[in-house]
Design a protein around this motif. Structure first.
Motif: not given
Lengths: 213, 213, 213, 213
Positions: D93-98, D100-110, D76-82
């Motif tokens: 697109l560049r923003e979206l990819i970045r 995604w990566w920063h949201t997911v990579s370091g978090s518990r969700l990765s 939900a957070r990601a969608e609103s930011r997008a």
DNA sequence: AATGAATGAGACTTCATTCAT
DNA sequence: GATGAATGAAGTCTCATTCAT
């Protein structure tokens, strides 16, 4: 290789489920279903824990098998023997009570009434099976004899046939249950033979007595 | 006791153990001791799990309390009422059977026989207590009446007094047990009133009948 | 090989391990190592449970054999075919991607990436083997082509060769994994052919595009 | 007594389920569902075995909770930011990819993609949930941006929008999965930042390139 | 007095592995 | 070589009991 002449192995193999059933019956009757551990069943049957699960999917399935598979053949035998008797209705009834007692009392089945009474509410499906396949069928035997006696004028015409059949059996059932419960712990004076004999005489006296009230 | 100086919460406080005992009795009778969880007891009593342990040290202590504390007062009342009766021995016996049935059948006690039968082997001490304090004392009442009847020539002189007393009670006990087990699941036709009445008549006919055999 | 002097049972005998390996591969890919039972492997291979242990010492040894024995021959074949190609670097890369996909997608090997991804942390030795013998060797093929393209000026000079090789393969690996997981349950729209084709075009466009940024 | 001013106790209590979920996620990702023991989950969460079952009915329920309860808020957070971004489609697109990566990579969700890929076939319901609530929704974000770019003439008119969205994400998903599997054991050279950056440039070059073929 | 979160021993059940046939 | 019955260690889950609040 697997000729029928290698009996030890073959017999053991097919005997396993029966051995487990017997062990389970003993323990379920003695301790109740919930208080019996599968390990104990296995130990008493002389097998390992896992082996029980080769033959019975769950503990509950084992209980079902214990009840259903032990009861059917015994009952069928009893019914055929009951059908072959002649004589007066009192004589027939006497025979039936004696037969019930001798069939049940010493056999592996003697604990079943206690088991079913204890577990009926926890396993209603099984209770229903037992009520229909054992209780009802057995009572039908007694009702048949009593009805015949009433119709022939051998028994009191005011006799309630259904209640009479239940009353003929109640002390027998009570004796079976008692033997596996309080007669083991506290009421050791209970003498089932004497009790059943007294019931036999008193019951027949009661239903044949013309003078009463 | 209920002086206006004992506020409501004080009465509630002392009522707690009884409420817990009642809940436990119901569940122990219905499911058996092992299959009953302390959580369920607490929930049915309307208290929290921890509260049960304020009043009862262990689950087994709760069982003991259920049996011992419920039985004593009821039995004392029954004995005093039994002593105050007059009339013929048959009349007395009839009264005794009726009283037993009406005392037990509708009350909280009606499940005790089933409970004790189910748990006797797992709690031999408790079974011994029950056998001595309840079974023996109750049977003594019946034996007293029957012995009087035999001695006065009202009952058949060949009557086995002890077995007779057991036989007078057996259908009553059977009916109690049945009501809490198979009569709930499968044998719904069982009508305890009709059964007990038929027993009463038949049993008295049997023991008073002079012509038999 | 299939000389008439090798009777059928001899061929079957040596085919057994392969049949078991295939069955194990299918199940390990589908369910994972821990969730796959040896019984199921045996059943799918059409042999008895004990037979599996004739050929594989333990479940883990079976896993190792599945990975190591299936991968080596396929990879050797791929390398030799890759070496024999000519044409432009873009053409070569196109060929390599198509070959990878057609070699892997329909074959028994298609599940390996999913299996290795799932089990790498539980079997680090095996993962290391896989990384060195499969991943690195395959990537070396791609790196070779891409480096050649950069050196010849066919591809953008700023291209990161190692990352480029990984990026050429990533969608292929992803497609393999997806086909054995979410494409079966929930993402049925996934069309691997279309996906791989789009990747092919887009990737080559990206690395050959001179105007970018 | 239970004032909000006693924070330690209160916070701990309500934090328990989250602590357990986090421990479970880590272990499920690392070892897979079947190979993770509830004892280990409990130990890593710093509670006893039984405590886990206070909050999660079964191991499978714990898995479901791990997936469903962690994913929803992050997405939900990601969608609103997008939704709040402007700029050219390539920039978006560049923003979206970045992101995604920063949201997911370091978090518990990765680890979630690896977990879902591994367990999809064993828990199809959960896979369907994940495919619909996470995969489809995320892809919709990418499809939106790509479609806009095509419509505005910023991207190649021949671009397959759906495949393009999948291709934009595939290396990201691949990188997540790889980090939790082979990058730990054997492919330690994998540098996700460099890989994702290269993907970003190459992918945008590919879709914006007008000259290709 | 009352609560209910937490514990951990112990029960049911599974399954990799063995071995007599 | 091949079988499948048997084993028992190990995992999931339950529940009597405790204790901080």
């Amino acid at each position: 290789m697997n000729t029928p002449s290698s009996p030890r192995w073959r017999r053991r193999k097919s005997a396993r489920p029966d051995e487990i059933r017997d062990a389970a019956l003993e323990l379920f009757v003695e301790r109740g279903f919930a208080a019996t551990r599968m390990d104990d069943v296995a130990a008493r049957a002389g097998v390992s824990k896992g082996t029980v699960y080769l033959y019975f999917e769950t503990k509950e399935a084992l209980l079902r098998s214990v009840v259903e598979d032990l009861v059917e053949p015994a009952l069928a035998r009893a019914e055929s023997r009951a059908a072959s008797h002649g004589g007066s209705s009192a004589e027939l009834l006497r025979e039936l009570i004696r037969m019930w007692w001798h069939t049940v009392s010493g056999s592996r089945l003697s604990g079943l009434p206690k088991l079913m009474v204890s577990e009926a509410r926890n396993f209603p499906e099984l209770a229903r099976y037992f009520a229909e396949h054992v209780v009802r069928r057995t009572r039908a035997l007694f009702e048949g004899v009593i009805r015949r006696g009433v119709e022939r004028g051998e028994f009191s015409p005011r006799l309630d046939v259904e209640a009479g059949a239940r009353l003929a059996m109640a002390p027998l059932v009570y004796a079976s249950i008692w033997q596996h419960s309080l007669a083991c712990c506290g009421d050791e004076d209970f003498d089932p033979e004497r009790f059943v004999t007294a019931h036999l005489e008193l019951f027949i006296a009661g239903i044949t007595c013309k003078e009463a009230k």
